[in-house]
Design an enzyme around this catalytic site. Structure first.
Site, PDB file in Angstrom:
ATOM      1  N   ASP B  93     -14.554 -22.296  -2.269  1.00  0.00           N
ATOM      2  CA  ASP B  93     -14.011 -21.147  -2.984  1.00  0.00           C
ATOM      3  C   ASP B  93     -12.947 -20.503  -2.094  1.00  0.00           C
ATOM      4  O   ASP B  93     -12.687 -20.968  -0.978  1.00  0.00           O
ATOM      5  CB  ASP B  93     -15.117 -20.167  -3.379  1.00  0.00           C
ATOM      6  CG  ASP B  93     -15.900 -19.671  -2.183  1.00  0.00           C
ATOM      7  OD1 ASP B  93     -15.487 -19.923  -1.031  1.00  0.00           O
ATOM      8  OD2 ASP B  93     -16.932 -19.026  -2.390  1.00  0.00           O
ATOM      9  N   ASP B 147      -8.438 -14.913  -5.775  1.00  0.00           N
ATOM     10  CA  ASP B 147      -8.397 -14.157  -7.024  1.00  0.00           C
ATOM     11  C   ASP B 147      -9.144 -12.847  -6.837  1.00  0.00           C
ATOM     12  O   ASP B 147      -9.810 -12.643  -5.824  1.00  0.00           O
ATOM     13  CB  ASP B 147      -9.020 -14.958  -8.178  1.00  0.00           C
ATOM     14  CG  ASP B 147     -10.495 -15.256  -7.944  1.00  0.00           C
ATOM     15  OD1 ASP B 147     -10.922 -15.307  -6.770  1.00  0.00           O
ATOM     16  OD2 ASP B 147     -11.228 -15.446  -8.917  1.00  0.00           O
ATOM     17  N   GLY B 217     -15.251 -14.988 -12.878  1.00  0.00           N
ATOM     18  CA  GLY B 217     -15.576 -13.688 -13.443  1.00  0.00           C
ATOM     19  C   GLY B 217     -16.562 -13.741 -14.584  1.00  0.00           C
ATOM     20  O   GLY B 217     -16.669 -12.804 -15.370  1.00  0.00           O
ATOM     21  N   ASP B 267     -21.284 -24.832 -10.130  1.00  0.00           N
ATOM     22  CA  ASP B 267     -21.980 -24.648  -8.854  1.00  0.00           C
ATOM     23  C   ASP B 267     -22.854 -23.424  -8.993  1.00  0.00           C
ATOM     24  O   ASP B 267     -22.530 -22.500  -9.758  1.00  0.00           O
ATOM     25  CB  ASP B 267     -21.000 -24.410  -7.705  1.00  0.00           C
ATOM     26  CG  ASP B 267     -20.533 -22.963  -7.675  1.00  0.00           C
ATOM     27  OD1 ASP B 267     -19.726 -22.590  -8.542  1.00  0.00           O
ATOM     28  OD2 ASP B 267     -21.014 -22.191  -6.818  1.00  0.00           O
TER      29      ASP B 267
END
Lengths: 376, 376
Positions: B93, B147, B217, B267
């Site tokens: 990530d 992000d 999100g 995940d």
């Protein structure tokens, strides 16, 4: 059961002994280190790893197992071996030592011990007969008499009365155990750090003609030389034809030196407990993986030990895992330490067989003293 | 590098897709579940177990790894793959999500995020470019753009500005990543639970022609139907020729249903985290091993899963280990759960290949709903 319980002495080299303990569930090559599976698991290891490391036998703790899952429940489940998936021999302690160290409100009388469980506060009574009964329900191959163990230093009267009570309990345990093919009940030599009491205890137990002899009440706070001095008192009294088990010992050096004084069997939580805290025992002495010197060290922990944890993971990764408090770090170091202890015992056995134990011991201690490989 | 990054779609069954993600370090069969190795270890498992369970790829967390052992240190050590001993693909990530959830004193600006480490309080700055640089130093095969992810429910302005900032950061990350053969950088669709914002985000990212698309999100507090509704908005906009990754999801049911809405990759820490707390996901739904009904149950946890932890240990033993807070209990249930998740994904892949995914999903949900085997 394929064979009865017994002991074969293959060779002696000084006081050091190379032998085989025979049990109904298989042989134990001695000198032997028995990994401790307190509540039915050698903490952090799969039993395949324990076996592959070279352990012939593991230990279970009666006190813990009688509280959880419970002795009668374990019996209904088919016994400890089936429960945990270990088909080799298992040794159990009597529960007495941990009643003293872990439970609350313990009371000792001639009849036995009364204590409150540290798990749920429930009240338990354990007589010598009940201890043997519990060990039988667990399915233990090598059982221990109930004894009273005192922390050192202790005054003479305390050591004497505990030793004498332990002897009376040994008789009761012997009767309770009876004759069980393939299995054994060991008496436990007590007497603190007093030569006379140790002699008296050992001789009285020898007179009972038990199948094996444990040496208890050592490694309870006294210096190593006191422990070794007590071994020099006790071992010459014990028959050469029976195995000798030094309970709860110890560091690799304790093991090496105690073998030199005539001991055949050991158990200790040290390899797994230390492993969980980042301390490794290696062919080059102790290595603390928490130390920053390992942070970028891509070398394995100990190439001298034939174990994946020892030779296939970098010190940098082990350091990172231990610093991050990750289970895998505890798993790997516990595994390595168990493998190193078995590696050490295998070396000891070979050396005794080859009549060069003294040289082996000297070289091993020198390697430990020389310390870890230089930092990168 | 044997092959460039890419995606092959083998079959579609409704919205469900059977594909292969190609990376320089090997293929990933999709739909895929990626076990999470937060700090460089899938908690409580050996990587051999992860691989044998059927995982083609694992995930590492940039936030954790940049703090410890550190990105530049990891690079000096040869990268994450070598460090942990995993030669298959690794996805990382961006670090952004965990900056939001774990660090103190975080501050977000156009430039990037500033935060204090939860490990040692040290101050860090992370721009989109630095996130990509760190992921490169780790050696990640599938990297994520930085992000801004907001927890739901959130107001429209918050969701909108986070989504728009994420788009600007996606452009910067694309530029920073450049062209790396065998590897990919995914953009992340944001927009909260707002249809218009999700559409706008997805379309803008598609216009950037990225190698893959993540959906972020979600699973951040909203009901499952909201998540699935957002997938129905986003997935039709995404190109069929690129993989789609729903971040941080979820339960077995979340996975099954999200596949039906067009997702390829997942995940989640749930299988290992739940395993550590005694909760197993099985072919018959959730089983809480702490429950007293398992105390004398000698049957295995789940014979339907081809894993030693699932079919070779009794529920009674697992119950005992979990109740005793033993590492082996956590190890075995984490292992089983990872194996069950992989078992589920393998079943999903087969069903899509055979064009009977809807039936497979219905039967699987029915089996979960029917619940565990009856108590003994």
């Amino acid at each position: 059961m394929t064979q009865d319980f017994g002991f074969t002495l293959h060779n002696s080299d000084g006081m050091a002994r190379r032998g085989t303990v025979h049990t109904g569930r298989g042989d134990i090559q001695t000198p032997a280190f028995m990994p401790v599976g307190t509540v039915g698991t050698v903490k952090g290891l799969y039993l395949d790893q324990v076996k592959d490391a070279g352990a012939d036998i593991i230990l279970g703790n009666t006190y813990h197992l009688m509280l959880r899952p419970g002795a009668e429940r374990m019996d209904r489940l088919g016994g400890l071996h089936k429960f945990i998936g270990w088909d080799g021999p298992i040794l159990t302690d009597s529960g007495g030592f941990q009643v003293m160290s872990l439970s609350a409100l313990r009371k000792i009388s001639e009849e036995g011990v009364t204590f409150k469980s540290h798990v749920d506060g429930k009240l338990f009574e354990m007589s010598p007969e009940r201890s043997i009964e519990i060990q039988g329900l667990l399915g233990s191959d090598i059982q221990m008499q109930l004894d009273e163990c005192v922390a050192l230093p202790a005054d003479h009267d305390t050591m004497k009365s505990a030793m004498e009570l332990s002897l009376r309990w040994a008789e009761r345990c012997k009767t309770a155990f009876g004759n069980q093919p393939g299995k054994a009940m060991f008496g436990i030599v007590q007497g603190g750090d007093n030569v006379g009491l140790r002699e008296q205890s050992a001789q009285a137990l020898v007179d009972m003609d038990l199948k094996g002899y444990s040496i208890g009440g050592l490694a309870v706070g006294e210096p190593q030389e006191v422990m070794l001095a007590m071994l020099d008192v006790v071992c010459p009294i014990l028959p050469t034809t029976k195995p000798r088990y030094l309970m709860g010992v110890g560091t690799p050096q304790d093991l090496l030196r105690s073998v030199a004084h005539g001991v055949d069997m050991f158990d200790c939580v040290m390899p797994t407990r230390s492993g969980r805290h980042g301390l490794a025992f290696t062919t080059r002495g102790r290595v603390n993986l928490k130390n920053a010197r390992h942070a970028e060290d891509t070398r394995p922990l100990d190439e001298g030990v034939n174990c994946t944890a020892s030779n296939s993971y970098s010190r940098a990764y082990l350091h990172h895992l231990i610093r991050s408090n990750e289970m895998l770090g505890m798993m790997l170091l516990s595994w390595h330490n168990i493998a190193y202890y078995q590696h050490l015992m295998a070396g000891i056995r070979d050396a005794i067989s080859n009549n060069n134990f003294a040289q082996f011991a000297e070289e091993t201690e020198a390697r430990w003293a020389a310390g870890d490989i230089d930092a990168l």
